[in-house]
Design a protein around this motif. Structure first.
Motif, PDB file in Angstrom:
ATOM      1  N   ILE A 156       0.831  -1.203   0.000  1.00 31.54           N
ATOM      2  CA  ILE A 156       0.000   0.000   0.000  1.00 31.54           C
ATOM      3  C   ILE A 156       0.867   1.255   0.000  1.00 31.54           C
ATOM      4  CG2 ILE A 156      -1.585   1.379   1.413  1.00 31.54           C
ATOM      5  CD1 ILE A 156      -2.937  -1.239   2.229  1.00 31.54           C
ATOM      6  N   ASP A 157       1.889   1.278   0.859  1.00 33.75           N
ATOM      7  CA  ASP A 157       2.726   2.481   0.960  1.00 33.75           C
ATOM      8  C   ASP A 157       3.563   2.713  -0.295  1.00 33.75           C
ATOM      9  OD1 ASP A 157       1.840   3.359   3.420  1.00 33.75           O
ATOM     10  OD2 ASP A 157       3.385   2.312   4.556  1.00 33.75           O
ATOM     11  N   ILE A 158       4.105   1.651  -0.879  1.00 33.85           N
ATOM     12  CA  ILE A 158       4.872   1.818  -2.119  1.00 33.85           C
ATOM     13  C   ILE A 158       3.953   2.324  -3.235  1.00 33.85           C
ATOM     14  CG2 ILE A 158       6.096   0.586  -3.954  1.00 33.85           C
ATOM     15  CD1 ILE A 158       7.355  -1.181  -1.854  1.00 33.85           C
ATOM     16  N   SER A 159       2.758   1.775  -3.311  1.00 30.18           N
ATOM     17  CA  SER A 159       1.803   2.215  -4.334  1.00 30.18           C
ATOM     18  C   SER A 159       1.413   3.673  -4.131  1.00 30.18           C
ATOM     19  CB  SER A 159       0.562   1.318  -4.308  1.00 30.18           C
ATOM     20  OG  SER A 159       0.896  -0.029  -4.600  1.00 30.18           O
ATOM     21  N   HIS A 160       1.171   4.050  -2.875  1.00 32.24           N
ATOM     22  CA  HIS A 160       0.804   5.429  -2.564  1.00 32.24           C
ATOM     23  C   HIS A 160       1.932   6.385  -2.964  1.00 32.24           C
ATOM     24  CE1 HIS A 160      -1.322   8.602  -0.294  1.00 32.24           C
ATOM     25  NE2 HIS A 160      -0.113   9.011   0.043  1.00 32.24           N
ATOM     26  N   ALA A 161       3.175   6.035  -2.601  1.00 26.87           N
ATOM     27  CA  ALA A 161       4.318   6.879  -2.959  1.00 26.87           C
ATOM     28  C   ALA A 161       4.472   6.980  -4.473  1.00 26.87           C
ATOM     29  CB  ALA A 161       5.591   6.321  -2.338  1.00 26.87           C
ATOM     30  N   SER A 162       4.093   5.915  -5.180  1.00 27.80           N
ATOM     31  CA  SER A 162       4.208   5.897  -6.639  1.00 27.80           C
ATOM     32  C   SER A 162       3.125   6.748  -7.296  1.00 27.80           C
ATOM     33  CB  SER A 162       4.112   4.456  -7.155  1.00 27.80           C
ATOM     34  OG  SER A 162       5.087   3.632  -6.551  1.00 27.80           O
ATOM     35  N   PHE A 163       1.887   6.580  -6.852  1.00 27.15           N
ATOM     36  CA  PHE A 163       0.772   7.325  -7.443  1.00 27.15           C
ATOM     37  C   PHE A 163       0.961   8.827  -7.308  1.00 27.15           C
ATOM     38  CE2 PHE A 163      -2.122   3.494  -6.381  1.00 27.15           C
ATOM     39  CZ  PHE A 163      -1.744   2.869  -7.553  1.00 27.15           C
ATOM     40  N   TYR A 164       1.458   9.257  -6.151  1.00 27.29           N
ATOM     41  CA  TYR A 164       1.583  10.685  -5.865  1.00 27.29           C
ATOM     42  C   TYR A 164       3.008  11.210  -6.076  1.00 27.29           C
ATOM     43  CZ  TYR A 164      -3.084  10.310  -3.953  1.00 27.29           C
ATOM     44  OH  TYR A 164      -4.438  10.093  -3.809  1.00 27.29           O
ATOM     45  N   ARG A 165       3.871  10.363  -6.641  1.00 27.32           N
ATOM     46  CA  ARG A 165       5.249  10.750  -6.955  1.00 27.32           C
ATOM     47  C   ARG A 165       5.915  11.452  -5.775  1.00 27.32           C
ATOM     48  NH1 ARG A 165       7.229  10.056 -12.146  1.00 27.32           N
ATOM     49  NH2 ARG A 165       9.144  10.513 -10.993  1.00 27.32           N
ATOM     50  N   GLN A 166       5.790  10.840  -4.599  1.00 21.60           N
ATOM     51  CA  GLN A 166       6.405  11.407  -3.403  1.00 21.60           C
ATOM     52  C   GLN A 166       7.917  11.258  -3.411  1.00 21.60           C
ATOM     53  OE1 GLN A 166       4.165   9.107  -0.481  1.00 21.60           O
ATOM     54  NE2 GLN A 166       3.065  10.952   0.131  1.00 21.60           N
ATOM     55  N   VAL A 167       8.408  10.266  -4.137  1.00 24.37           N
ATOM     56  CA  VAL A 167       9.845   9.992  -4.186  1.00 24.37           C
ATOM     57  C   VAL A 167      10.272   9.733  -5.622  1.00 24.37           C
ATOM     58  CG1 VAL A 167       9.912   9.037  -1.845  1.00 24.37           C
ATOM     59  CG2 VAL A 167       9.459   7.512  -3.783  1.00 24.37           C
ATOM     60  N   ASP A 168      11.587   9.762  -5.830  1.00 23.96           N
ATOM     61  CA  ASP A 168      12.150   9.418  -7.137  1.00 23.96           C
ATOM     62  C   ASP A 168      12.540   7.947  -7.205  1.00 23.96           C
ATOM     63  OD1 ASP A 168      12.176  12.170  -8.185  1.00 23.96           O
ATOM     64  OD2 ASP A 168      13.706  12.502  -6.646  1.00 23.96           O
ATOM     65  N   LYS A 169      12.902   7.395  -6.029  1.00 17.67           N
ATOM     66  CA  LYS A 169      13.354   6.012  -5.974  1.00 17.67           C
ATOM     67  C   LYS A 169      12.720   5.292  -4.786  1.00 17.67           C
ATOM     68  CE  LYS A 169      17.943   7.034  -7.952  1.00 17.67           C
ATOM     69  NZ  LYS A 169      19.411   7.004  -7.712  1.00 17.67           N
ATOM     70  N   VAL A 170      12.504   4.006  -4.957  1.00 19.32           N
ATOM     71  CA  VAL A 170      11.994   3.132  -3.899  1.00 19.32           C
ATOM     72  C   VAL A 170      13.068   2.104  -3.579  1.00 19.32           C
ATOM     73  CG1 VAL A 170      10.370   1.259  -3.420  1.00 19.32           C
ATOM     74  CG2 VAL A 170       9.535   3.394  -4.410  1.00 19.32           C
ATOM     75  N   MET A 171      13.459   2.030  -2.302  1.00 19.84           N
ATOM     76  CA  MET A 171      14.437   1.024  -1.869  1.00 19.84           C
ATOM     77  C   MET A 171      13.768   0.098  -0.866  1.00 19.84           C
ATOM     78  SD  MET A 171      18.138   1.471   0.077  1.00 19.84           S
ATOM     79  CE  MET A 171      18.756   2.604  -1.157  1.00 19.84           C
ATOM     80  N   VAL A 172      13.859  -1.200  -1.097  1.00 19.45           N
ATOM     81  CA  VAL A 172      13.205  -2.158  -0.200  1.00 19.45           C
ATOM     82  C   VAL A 172      14.240  -3.076   0.449  1.00 19.45           C
ATOM     83  CG1 VAL A 172      11.004  -2.141  -1.442  1.00 19.45           C
ATOM     84  CG2 VAL A 172      12.748  -3.816  -2.068  1.00 19.45           C
ATOM     85  N   PHE A 173      14.044  -3.304   1.738  1.00 18.93           N
ATOM     86  CA  PHE A 173      14.798  -4.322   2.463  1.00 18.93           C
ATOM     87  C   PHE A 173      13.811  -5.455   2.754  1.00 18.93           C
ATOM     88  CE2 PHE A 173      17.449  -0.674   3.158  1.00 18.93           C
ATOM     89  CZ  PHE A 173      18.734  -1.161   3.300  1.00 18.93           C
ATOM     90  N   SER A 174      13.712  -6.364   1.844  1.00 21.10           N
ATOM     91  CA  SER A 174      12.782  -7.486   1.989  1.00 21.10           C
ATOM     92  C   SER A 174      13.102  -8.531   0.943  1.00 21.10           C
ATOM     93  CB  SER A 174      11.333  -7.012   1.817  1.00 21.10           C
ATOM     94  OG  SER A 174      10.444  -8.110   1.868  1.00 21.10           O
ATOM     95  N   LYS A 175      12.846  -9.782   1.298  1.00 22.38           N
ATOM     96  CA  LYS A 175      13.008 -10.869   0.330  1.00 22.38           C
ATOM     97  C   LYS A 175      11.665 -11.524   0.014  1.00 22.38           C
ATOM     98  CE  LYS A 175      17.780 -12.095   1.300  1.00 22.38           C
ATOM     99  NZ  LYS A 175      18.036 -11.146   2.389  1.00 22.38           N
ATOM    100  N   ASP A 176      10.595 -10.924   0.523  1.00 22.34           N
ATOM    101  CA  ASP A 176       9.270 -11.500   0.332  1.00 22.34           C
ATOM    102  C   ASP A 176       8.742 -11.145  -1.055  1.00 22.34           C
ATOM    103  OD1 ASP A 176       6.519 -12.257   0.510  1.00 22.34           O
ATOM    104  OD2 ASP A 176       6.708 -12.185   2.688  1.00 22.34           O
ATOM    105  N   THR A 177       8.488 -12.146  -1.849  1.00 23.54           N
ATOM    106  CA  THR A 177       8.045 -11.916  -3.231  1.00 23.54           C
ATOM    107  C   THR A 177       6.640 -11.339  -3.321  1.00 23.54           C
ATOM    108  OG1 THR A 177       7.279 -14.223  -3.381  1.00 23.54           O
ATOM    109  CG2 THR A 177       9.533 -13.751  -4.109  1.00 23.54           C
TER     110      THR A 177
END
Length: 245
Positions: A156-177
């Protein structure tokens, strides 16, 4: 040139396990306290390049159940009727050199609560809490406690940041597919995606790499050594692209 903003999204249980594995593999074991928010912030900032600026660290976890909550759930759930005595024996019996699981669960509950409170008081952290649930009882009566909702909250948070262009890059610390679709959404909206890992712990699944533009891996022992030498001051970090494996 203006700096590119980066949102960091952390599946805490996933990263915590990787940190423990990395510490055990290193000889001598580096000094790094994952419950220390200053050291933890240094770790996350170590994955940023000079041209990048942190937007926010979203950290996803769940408050462990107290022993009372575990007992209440077991006692109120009909499917555990035949295992309750087995559970009680396991729950209240000390293991060699350790307290009973019931007491250890309360310590975990209490310490996790303190850690989460420290995060809420720290700069640029957004704490997102799922729920811990008892999935089943193992053959010896041990409750299998698992986190729920965390992957959904990350997505939800990654999608929200993407829709509203809150950031230029998304970095994830996760191995969950399960978060792969959210990375795909980010790229569809023009964001660059990065999958980050500590040390040489297992590489991310191909389904995550498929939807990531970059992979960044750093040696935890190197981060710990640098941090201790610099008094964990994030302003002294001067990362180069060649530092990542």
């Amino acid at each position: 040139m203006s700096q590119e903003t980066v949102g960091i999204f952390v599946d805490w249980q996933n990263l915590y396990n990787d940190i423990r594995t990395a510490l055990k593999k290193s000889e001598p074991s580096p000094t790094f306290d994952s419950n220390n928010t200053v050291q933890l912030s240094y770790l996350f900032h170590s994955f940023l390049l000079p041209e990048e600026k942190l937007f926010r660290i979203y950290l996803y976890t769940a408050l462990p159940l107290s022993s009372e909550e575990v007992e209440r759930y077991i006692n109120m759930t009909p499917r555990f009727n035949s295992q309750r005595e087995l559970f009680k024996k396991y729950w209240e019996t000390p293991t060699e050199g350790a307290r009973p699981p019931k007491e250890r669960q309360d310590v975990t509950h209490r310490e996790a609560g303190k850690f989460q409170e420290r995060l809420m008081r720290s700069d640029c952290y957004a704490l997102r809490l799922g729920q811990q649930r008892c999935q089943n009882l193992e053959a010896n009566g041990r409750p299998n406690l698992v986190q729920k909702q965390v992957d959904m909250l990350v997505g939800i948070d990654i999608s929200h940041a993407s829709f509203y262009r809150q950031v230029d890059k998304v970095m994830v610390f996760s191995k969950d597919t399960d978060i792969a679709p959210a990375l795909k959404v980010a790229r569809m909206h023009g964001l660059l995606t990065i999958v980050a890992t500590v040390d040489s712990v297992n590489s991310p699944d191909i389904r995550l790499q498929k939807h990531s533009d970059y992979r960044r891996a750093l040696d935890l022992s190197k981060i710990a050594a640098e941090g201790a030498e610099r008094d964990w001051d994030i302003l002294k970090i001067d990362r180069k692209r060649s530092d990542f494996r």
